[in-house]
Design a protein around this motif. Structure first.
Motif, PDB file in Angstrom:
ATOM      1  N   UNK A 185       0.822  -1.211   0.000  1.00  0.00           N
ATOM      2  CA  UNK A 185       0.000   0.000   0.000  1.00  0.00           C
ATOM      3  C   UNK A 185       0.858   1.264   0.000  1.00  0.00           C
ATOM      4  N   UNK A 186       2.149   1.141   0.316  1.00  0.00           N
ATOM      5  CA  UNK A 186       3.055   2.274   0.192  1.00  0.00           C
ATOM      6  C   UNK A 186       3.036   3.245   1.357  1.00  0.00           C
ATOM      7  N   UNK A 187       3.908   4.265   1.298  1.00  0.00           N
ATOM      8  CA  UNK A 187       4.114   5.199   2.406  1.00  0.00           C
ATOM      9  C   UNK A 187       2.906   6.030   2.818  1.00  0.00           C
ATOM     10  N   UNK A 188       1.854   6.058   2.009  1.00  0.00           N
ATOM     11  CA  UNK A 188       0.665   6.806   2.445  1.00  0.00           C
ATOM     12  C   UNK A 188      -0.257   5.934   3.312  1.00  0.00           C
ATOM     13  N   UNK A 189       0.129   4.665   3.497  1.00  0.00           N
ATOM     14  CA  UNK A 189      -0.603   3.727   4.357  1.00  0.00           C
ATOM     15  C   UNK A 189      -2.041   3.486   3.891  1.00  0.00           C
ATOM     16  N   UNK A 190      -2.334   3.754   2.626  1.00  0.00           N
ATOM     17  CA  UNK A 190      -3.687   3.570   2.091  1.00  0.00           C
ATOM     18  C   UNK A 190      -3.652   2.651   0.876  1.00  0.00           C
ATOM     19  N   UNK A 191      -4.613   1.759   0.813  1.00  0.00           N
ATOM     20  CA  UNK A 191      -4.716   0.853  -0.327  1.00  0.00           C
ATOM     21  C   UNK A 191      -5.403   1.584  -1.483  1.00  0.00           C
ATOM     22  N   UNK A 192      -4.616   1.925  -2.505  1.00  0.00           N
ATOM     23  CA  UNK A 192      -5.135   2.633  -3.668  1.00  0.00           C
ATOM     24  C   UNK A 192      -5.481   1.683  -4.812  1.00  0.00           C
ATOM     25  N   UNK A 193      -5.550   0.397  -4.505  1.00  0.00           N
ATOM     26  CA  UNK A 193      -5.952  -0.568  -5.526  1.00  0.00           C
ATOM     27  C   UNK A 193      -4.884  -0.883  -6.551  1.00  0.00           C
ATOM     28  N   UNK A 194      -3.624  -0.653  -6.214  1.00  0.00           N
ATOM     29  CA  UNK A 194      -2.548  -0.957  -7.147  1.00  0.00           C
ATOM     30  C   UNK A 194      -2.198   0.183  -8.079  1.00  0.00           C
TER      31      UNK A 194
END
Length: 219
Positions: A185-194
């Motif tokens: 999910x990366x450094x923003x800690x949010x799942x953006x759906x890939x």
């Protein structure tokens, strides 16, 4: 080593700063101080009197260092979602009273944590590649990709499912009609759906601040 060179061995406060050595320390070891006009000795005499004693300085440094050491071994997600004892402790150390600790350790904490994050990122990328190889082998032998990563572990294609350092669980996996997707999910800690991260020039940026870190499909 710095305390050994700058403080006396004993005396009030368990040892005090020697003004001349404090002046030498900032002159030789601090680029910022070297660029400034040389201050007269009375400034360093006052600074030495305001600073905590030797024993207290060492005790506070050791306490902060131990807390930071634990943080460096903690995933970015855990650090972001739990109380930060290192930041709390650092905020209680007055800059004048603990100027050496601020100079030697506190001001370097952000960069140290950033390097720790990079270590987690590198390790995760390696584990993601291993997972991709396991998925490819599964597909060659069974004709399709597994529905869940757990199937790889159960069938001994993979030792363990890689943790996502930026979330509470594992790396995100999704079987697609013509392949699969694997990402953090990366450094923003949010799942953006890939959603793939890109820089200002439109080039793929693996660990972007506002996107996922996509390992497969390769962009």
């Amino acid at each position: 080593d710095t305390v050994q060179r700058i403080f006396t061995d004993r005396g009030p406060g368990g040892g005090h700063i020697i003004p001349d050595r404090l002046k030498d320390f900032y002159t030789f070891y601090s680029p910022y101080e070297r660029e400034k006009p040389k201050r007269p000795l009375p400034f360093y005499i006052a600074a030495s009197m305001a600073h905590a004693g030797r024993e207290e300085t060492i005790a506070r440094y050791d306490e902060l260092f131990e807390s930071l050491s634990r943080d460096l071994k903690t995933s970015p997600y855990r650090r972001a979602t739990t109380e930060n004892p290192t930041a709390k402790l650092a905020s209680t150390l007055a800059e004048k009273k603990y100027s050496l600790i601020h100079h030697l350790l506190i001001k370097h904490i952000p960069n140290m944590l950033k390097r720790a994050d990079m270590r987690y990122q590198t390790t995760t990328q390696y584990k993601a590649v291993v997972t991709i190889f396991a998925l490819k082998q599964w597909q060659r032998e069974k004709g399709e990709y597994p529905e869940k990563l757990e199937e790889l572990v159960e069938a001994d294609y993979l030792k363990e499912i890689p943790d996502d350092p930026y979330s509470e669980g594992a790396l995100r996996y999704e079987r697609l009609q013509d392949g699969f997707m694997l990402y953090s999910v990366g450094p923003n800690f949010e799942d953006d759906g890939g959603v793939v991260g890109k820089d200002e020039e439109g080039q793929v940026k693996m660990w972007g601040e506002n996107s996922d870190a996509v390992f497969w499909p390769v962009q």
